[in-house]
Design a protein around this motif. Structure first.
Motif, PDB file in Angstrom:
ATOM      1  N   LEU A 246       7.350  20.979   5.877  1.00  0.00           N
ATOM      2  CA  LEU A 246       7.247  19.798   5.023  1.00  0.00           C
ATOM      3  C   LEU A 246       8.480  18.911   5.181  1.00  0.00           C
ATOM      4  O   LEU A 246       8.366  17.688   5.306  1.00  0.00           O
ATOM      5  CB  LEU A 246       7.079  20.228   3.563  1.00  0.00           C
ATOM      6  CG  LEU A 246       7.068  19.101   2.529  1.00  0.00           C
ATOM      7  CD1 LEU A 246       5.993  18.067   2.826  1.00  0.00           C
ATOM      8  CD2 LEU A 246       6.883  19.686   1.120  1.00  0.00           C
ATOM      9  N   ILE A 247       9.667  19.510   5.183  1.00  0.00           N
ATOM     10  CA  ILE A 247      10.896  18.730   5.350  1.00  0.00           C
ATOM     11  C   ILE A 247      10.882  17.996   6.689  1.00  0.00           C
ATOM     12  O   ILE A 247      11.258  16.824   6.778  1.00  0.00           O
ATOM     13  CB  ILE A 247      12.131  19.638   5.236  1.00  0.00           C
ATOM     14  CG1 ILE A 247      12.236  20.227   3.826  1.00  0.00           C
ATOM     15  CG2 ILE A 247      13.408  18.856   5.567  1.00  0.00           C
ATOM     16  CD1 ILE A 247      13.320  21.263   3.666  1.00  0.00           C
ATOM     17  N   ALA A 248      10.445  18.679   7.736  1.00  0.00           N
ATOM     18  CA  ALA A 248      10.398  18.056   9.066  1.00  0.00           C
ATOM     19  C   ALA A 248       9.472  16.847   9.061  1.00  0.00           C
ATOM     20  O   ALA A 248       9.795  15.795   9.641  1.00  0.00           O
ATOM     21  CB  ALA A 248       9.942  19.081  10.108  1.00  0.00           C
ATOM     22  N   ARG A 249       8.324  16.968   8.414  1.00  0.00           N
ATOM     23  CA  ARG A 249       7.375  15.843   8.364  1.00  0.00           C
ATOM     24  C   ARG A 249       7.957  14.671   7.568  1.00  0.00           C
ATOM     25  O   ARG A 249       7.764  13.500   7.941  1.00  0.00           O
ATOM     26  CB  ARG A 249       6.049  16.294   7.748  1.00  0.00           C
ATOM     27  CG  ARG A 249       5.275  17.288   8.605  1.00  0.00           C
ATOM     28  CD  ARG A 249       3.832  17.418   8.134  1.00  0.00           C
ATOM     29  NE  ARG A 249       3.728  17.882   6.755  1.00  0.00           N
ATOM     30  CZ  ARG A 249       3.665  19.157   6.393  1.00  0.00           C
ATOM     31  NH1 ARG A 249       3.724  20.117   7.321  1.00  0.00           N
ATOM     32  NH2 ARG A 249       3.550  19.500   5.125  1.00  0.00           N
ATOM     33  N   LEU A 250       8.646  14.976   6.487  1.00  0.00           N
ATOM     34  CA  LEU A 250       9.260  13.921   5.685  1.00  0.00           C
ATOM     35  C   LEU A 250      10.345  13.190   6.474  1.00  0.00           C
ATOM     36  O   LEU A 250      10.471  11.965   6.394  1.00  0.00           O
ATOM     37  CB  LEU A 250       9.847  14.518   4.402  1.00  0.00           C
ATOM     38  CG  LEU A 250       8.840  15.087   3.405  1.00  0.00           C
ATOM     39  CD1 LEU A 250       9.552  15.881   2.312  1.00  0.00           C
ATOM     40  CD2 LEU A 250       8.001  13.976   2.774  1.00  0.00           C
ATOM     41  N   LEU A 251      11.126  13.933   7.237  1.00  0.00           N
ATOM     42  CA  LEU A 251      12.160  13.316   8.062  1.00  0.00           C
ATOM     43  C   LEU A 251      11.549  12.431   9.137  1.00  0.00           C
ATOM     44  O   LEU A 251      12.034  11.323   9.394  1.00  0.00           O
ATOM     45  CB  LEU A 251      13.031  14.403   8.706  1.00  0.00           C
ATOM     46  CG  LEU A 251      14.014  15.102   7.772  1.00  0.00           C
ATOM     47  CD1 LEU A 251      14.567  16.367   8.436  1.00  0.00           C
ATOM     48  CD2 LEU A 251      15.162  14.170   7.393  1.00  0.00           C
ATOM     49  N   LEU A 252      10.485  12.910   9.765  1.00  0.00           N
ATOM     50  CA  LEU A 252       9.848  12.101  10.804  1.00  0.00           C
ATOM     51  C   LEU A 252       9.309  10.803  10.215  1.00  0.00           C
ATOM     52  O   LEU A 252       9.454   9.732  10.816  1.00  0.00           O
ATOM     53  CB  LEU A 252       8.710  12.882  11.461  1.00  0.00           C
ATOM     54  CG  LEU A 252       8.010  12.131  12.595  1.00  0.00           C
ATOM     55  CD1 LEU A 252       8.921  12.045  13.814  1.00  0.00           C
ATOM     56  CD2 LEU A 252       6.679  12.794  12.961  1.00  0.00           C
ATOM     57  N   ALA A 253       8.691  10.881   9.041  1.00  0.00           N
ATOM     58  CA  ALA A 253       8.135   9.685   8.407  1.00  0.00           C
ATOM     59  C   ALA A 253       9.218   8.665   8.088  1.00  0.00           C
ATOM     60  O   ALA A 253       8.952   7.451   8.064  1.00  0.00           O
ATOM     61  CB  ALA A 253       7.381  10.073   7.136  1.00  0.00           C
ATOM     62  N   ALA A 254      10.443   9.136   7.856  1.00  0.00           N
ATOM     63  CA  ALA A 254      11.550   8.238   7.524  1.00  0.00           C
ATOM     64  C   ALA A 254      12.308   7.741   8.752  1.00  0.00           C
ATOM     65  O   ALA A 254      13.219   6.918   8.634  1.00  0.00           O
ATOM     66  CB  ALA A 254      12.524   8.957   6.588  1.00  0.00           C
ATOM     67  N   THR A 255      11.940   8.241   9.927  1.00  0.00           N
ATOM     68  CA  THR A 255      12.637   7.880  11.160  1.00  0.00           C
ATOM     69  C   THR A 255      12.074   6.587  11.737  1.00  0.00           C
ATOM     70  O   THR A 255      10.862   6.482  11.925  1.00  0.00           O
ATOM     71  CB  THR A 255      12.508   9.006  12.204  1.00  0.00           C
ATOM     72  OG1 THR A 255      13.013  10.224  11.657  1.00  0.00           O
ATOM     73  CG2 THR A 255      13.278   8.665  13.469  1.00  0.00           C
ATOM     74  N   PRO A 256      12.929   5.601  12.015  1.00  0.00           N
ATOM     75  CA  PRO A 256      12.434   4.352  12.602  1.00  0.00           C
ATOM     76  C   PRO A 256      11.698   4.602  13.914  1.00  0.00           C
ATOM     77  O   PRO A 256      12.072   5.486  14.685  1.00  0.00           O
ATOM     78  CB  PRO A 256      13.720   3.547  12.849  1.00  0.00           C
ATOM     79  CG  PRO A 256      14.736   4.133  11.942  1.00  0.00           C
ATOM     80  CD  PRO A 256      14.387   5.585  11.807  1.00  0.00           C
TER      81      PRO A 256
END
Length: 267
Positions: A246-256
């Motif tokens: 879940l953390i990995a997906r959240l980080l990807l979503a926030a990555t330009p």
């Protein structure tokens, strides 16, 4: 064998000459810059970053895999997470010349940062028993706030004028959560722990806003999940495989997308 030794000796002489000319102290400082399109990720932080108490891939590697799949470019991940690390310790590692953390940060165009929970470790029992008000951690909170700004400034110093994406996560809880917290903490202690977590996350988000970093909310997705216990390891203190994913997906979503290519603006 003799030819091999001669080539090795010649190589050492060249390296010594280059070091003398450039003033470089380590071989890593002589490495060429990343190839065009390559992404280097460094993950800085505590036991959440390092993947403690989870026999699984930690979120930095999962994030790297997701970023590679999205961008179709080579992505390397250097996980420098250390269990028990607090913000003062991370700042010391970044300030230590030629430390692994310093070198990895210099080379990374994506920086993942998860730090702050261990700053309050000395007050764990006071908070989770409900005996601690905000005043009992005021000194630690003030130090964390100052350290976050210094950490970000140091990252930019190490990166020079190169474009860098910095993603700062908050916490779902600075202490334990889920069924374990219900068993070990008093009701008032769980409330106090939650309040301290929100306060910590506010400090991290404020530091990100004051910089050109991105704050990634971990608290809301975890706490609003159907069962937060299902996202935690058996100790109730660290993510399990589902939590790391879940953390990995959240980080990807926030990555330009694409990653920025312009140098950082401002001081």
């Amino acid at each position: 064998m003799i030819h091999t030794l001669r080539r090795l000796a010649a190589g050492l002489l060249v390296l010594a000459f280059v070091s003398a000319v450039t003033g470089a102290d380590t071989v890593s400082e002589l490495l060429p810059p990343p190839a065009a399109g390559q992404v280097r990720v460094v993950a800085l932080g505590d036991s959440v970053t390092s993947g403690s108490n989870c026999d699984c891939a930690a979120f930095p590697q999962l994030y790297g895999d997701l970023l590679h799949n999205r961008s179709a470019v080579p992505v390397t991940v250097d996980n420098q997470g250390v269990a028990g690390l607090d913000s003062t310790g991370l700042l010391q590692e970044l300030d230590q010349r030629n430390s692994p953390v310093e070198q990895a940060t210099k080379a990374a165009n994506v920086v993942l940062l998860t730090i702050g929970a261990n700053d309050f470790g000395d007050h764990h029992d006071d908070v989770t028993s409900g005996q601690c008000t905000g005043d009992c951690v005021s000194d630690e909170y003030e130090q964390l706030t100052a350290n976050l700004g210094r950490i970000l400034s140091r990252v930019h110093d190490l990166r020079g004028n190169l474009p860098t994406t910095i993603l700062m996560t908050g916490y779902w809880n600075v202490f334990k959560d889920g069924d374990v917290a219900k068993q070990q903490y008093t009701p008032s202690g769980r409330i106090a722990s939650d309040q301290l977590t929100i306060r910590t996350n506010n400090a991290i988000a404020a530091a990100a806003r004051a910089d050109d970093a991105t704050y990634v909310d971990i608290y809301t997705p975890f706490e609003n999940s159907t069962d937060i216990t299902a996202l935690l390891a058996s100790d109730g203190d660290h993510p399990d495989s589902a939590g790391h994913a879940l953390i990995a997906r959240l980080l990807l979503a926030a990555t330009p997308n694409p990653l920025p290519t312009s140098p950082r603006q401002g001081g």
